[in-house]
Structures are given as C-alpha cells and as structure tokens.
Design a protein around this motif. Structure first.
Motif, PDB file in Angstrom:
ATOM      1  N   LEU A  30     -43.684  25.985 -54.123  1.00  0.00           N
ATOM      2  CA  LEU A  30     -42.449  26.292 -54.843  1.00  0.00           C
ATOM      3  C   LEU A  30     -42.339  25.484 -56.142  1.00  0.00           C
ATOM      4  N   SER A  34     -41.880  27.502 -59.589  1.00  0.00           N
ATOM      5  CA  SER A  34     -40.680  27.216 -60.379  1.00  0.00           C
ATOM      6  C   SER A  34     -40.973  26.421 -61.649  1.00  0.00           C
ATOM      7  N   LEU A  38     -39.190  19.880 -57.129  1.00  0.00           N
ATOM      8  CA  LEU A  38     -38.028  20.206 -56.310  1.00  0.00           C
ATOM      9  C   LEU A  38     -37.988  19.380 -55.029  1.00  0.00           C
ATOM     10  N   ALA A 262     -35.637  34.584 -52.916  1.00  0.00           N
ATOM     11  CA  ALA A 262     -35.694  33.126 -52.725  1.00  0.00           C
ATOM     12  C   ALA A 262     -35.654  32.765 -51.249  1.00  0.00           C
ATOM     13  N   LEU A 282     -32.129  28.129 -55.294  1.00  0.00           N
ATOM     14  CA  LEU A 282     -33.512  28.420 -55.691  1.00  0.00           C
ATOM     15  C   LEU A 282     -33.570  29.734 -56.461  1.00  0.00           C
ATOM     16  N   ILE A 299     -32.143  20.172 -54.352  1.00  0.00           N
ATOM     17  CA  ILE A 299     -31.531  21.443 -53.955  1.00  0.00           C
ATOM     18  C   ILE A 299     -30.956  21.269 -52.561  1.00  0.00           C
TER      19      ILE A 299
END
Length: 313
Positions: A30, A34, A38, A262, A282, A299
């Motif tokens: 991820l 992205s 994260l 997501a 996300l 997150i």
C-alpha cells in the motif's frame, strides 16, 4: 468543556485495562501504491470491533452510583451501540439501544450478544432522536450520545494519542468523519501530543455534510445520506462541530467505488477485515484527494464490523 490535554491522559489511564492497545501496522504494497509512508491504527481489532469502545468505556466508567442504577441509553447504527452495551455489561447495568431498522445485521447481533435492549426506529436522525426520548422517558436511563459528549470525545482521542506515542513524528493523520467524535478527538490529540501533526478527514461524497459544513464555515446537516459507509451517515454534533472547525486542517470526499476499492485492497494486501467506513481515509489517498508523498501518514481504521454475507466485492 472541551477536553484538555490532562483530560485525555486521564481517559487513557481510565480505560487502558478495559480496551486493547491496538497495533499499528505497515503494508509495503500500500505504501508503493499510494506513494506514501502509511501507518494503520487498527481499531478494527478493538473490543467490540471498533474505536467506539474507547469513548463508551470512558463515559460509562465515570457514572456515579446513582446514575448506574438508572442504566444508559443511546441511538446508534451499530458500533457505538455495541460498545455501550459491552461497557454497560461490564458495570452490571442495562443498556437501552435505539437502532435504525436498516442497521447492519452483524452489528444488531453484537448488541444483542452484549445484552443491549434494542428498540428499532426509522432510519432518519429525527426518528432516532424521537424514539430515544421515548425510551429515556420510560426507563429514566442516562443518555450516552454516540459523539456529542465530551467524555466520548476524550475517549476517542486516545486512539490518536497511542499512535503518536508509538510514532511521534507523524506528519499527518487521516480519519473518517460521521458524527465527528473520532475526528474531533483525533484533532485534539494531534494538537496536544503531535509535532505539528496535521489532521485531515475523509467522508463519502454521498454523505458529505461535514465537508459542506467545513467549506461553508456554517453547520450543514446530513440529509438522506446514501453510502455504503454506514457508520458515516450521521450529522456533526453541536460539540464536535466547533472542535472540527478549529482544529481540523481539511476535509475531503471520496466516491463509493473508491471506498469499495480501498476496502478490498486492505483485505487483500493487509489480510485484515475492515468495514467500509474504515476504508474511506485510504480511498481519499488513492483518489488523489490527499497528498501523502514524502509524509509519514497515520490512518485510523475505525472498525471491522462487516456482514460477510453482504460484501461489496
């Protein structure tokens, strides 16, 4: 009174033996997709399956002996309902829960499993409030609002507090927003405990009252929200709204397809179960609404209570 730094610290101490200190997970896949760095705070692994256990536990464990005898009551589409029912069970008191008749079946079962006494209503805020007033009038129970309560807000703030204790150099925290309890608590925690940590909220396009309130700088209620993210359909509260206006840096919106995408990515790549509301932050990043390049971004995965018989993918 808006929770101050000490109040949030005291809330964390009050509830720490009653909740999970949830893990913060990383996912290289991820990060690559992205373009960011994260850090996922896994409140989907919390007691009762959502961050709501923090606020509900904090509120119930501050009740006086006299109030305990009256029991507690609330209206909720699910996660707060289950969290309050569990907290009440632990204190040996009754929890009266008003739930919309279209609530997630898994969340209804959870409330029943924790001993909550459910009264169903129509799926409008007015019906929820009117039905709750009738229940309180009949039972004398103490209302524990899902988000418009400073003890709830202080409890929800402990999720971001924990994340900042583990990763004090986060540049940004992204949280979903419905009624605003988690978001306002997160914003306060970032202000008190972060190192210039910015806070951005993500919200479904089809339930965008918080976004419109933020942009117009005037309160806009949620009217007929129609989103798969069932935990984000409520309006901001009179207590959460001013905190969000002052301490949140931005609010963005995401598409329904983005939420589903997501959610599926997190299931596939992280091997954990989250509900649609958890996927909204996300989704905002993947849709380019939030720039995370070169930033350490927290997150908050708000919950994992999803009906496996009704997955959107």
């Amino acid at each position: 009174m808006i929770p101050d730094k000490l109040t949030i610290i005291e809330s964390a101490e009050r509830i720490k033996s009653l909740i999970h200190r949830t893990p913060v997970l990383k996912c290289n896949a991820l990060d690559k997709i992205s373009g960011g760095n994260l850090f996922f705070k896994c409140e989907n692994l919390q007691k009762a399956g959502a961050f709501k256990s923090r606020g509900a536990t904090n509120a119930v464990f501050q009740l006086s002996e006299a109030d305990l005898k009256r029991g507690v009551a609330t209206h909720s589409s699910g996660n707060h309902a289950a969290a309050l029912a569990l907290a009440a069970k632990r204190r040996g008191i009754q929890a009266h829960i008003v739930m919309p008749d279209n609530s997630n079946k898994i969340k209804i079962k959870a409330v029943e499993g924790y001993g909550g006494i459910i009264t169903f209503c129509e799926s409008t805020l007015q019906s929820r409030e009117d039905t709750l007033n009738k229940v309180i009038s009949k039972t004398g129970a103490i209302e524990i609002h899902p988000y418009n309560n400073y003890q709830i807000i202080a409890g929800q703030a402990t999720a971001a507090l924990e994340m900042l204790e583990d990763f004090p150099d986060l540049n940004l925290i992204v949280a979903p927003v419905g009624g605003g309890g988690l978001l306002s608590g997160t914003a306060l925690a970032a202000r008190y405990f972060g190192n210039h940590t910015r806070v951005i909220a993500a919200e479904p396009e089809r339930a965008d009252d918080a976004y419109r309130s933020f942009i117009s700088r005037s309160f806009v209620p949620s009217v007929s929200p129609d989103t798969i993210a069932d935990g984000l359909r409520t309006s901001l509260g009179t207590l959460t709204y001013p905190i969000i206006m002052e301490y949140v840096d931005d609010i963005v919106t995401v598409s329904e397809s983005g939420i589903i995408n997501a959610m599926r990515l997190i299931w596939e790549r992280m091997k954990i179960i989250i509900e649609p509301s958890s996927a909204v932050p996300l989704a905002a990043i993947l849709e380019g609404k939030i720039d995370v390049s070169g930033k350490k971004t927290g997150i908050i995965l708000s919950g994992g209570n999803v009906d496996l018989n009704e997955l959107p993918f």
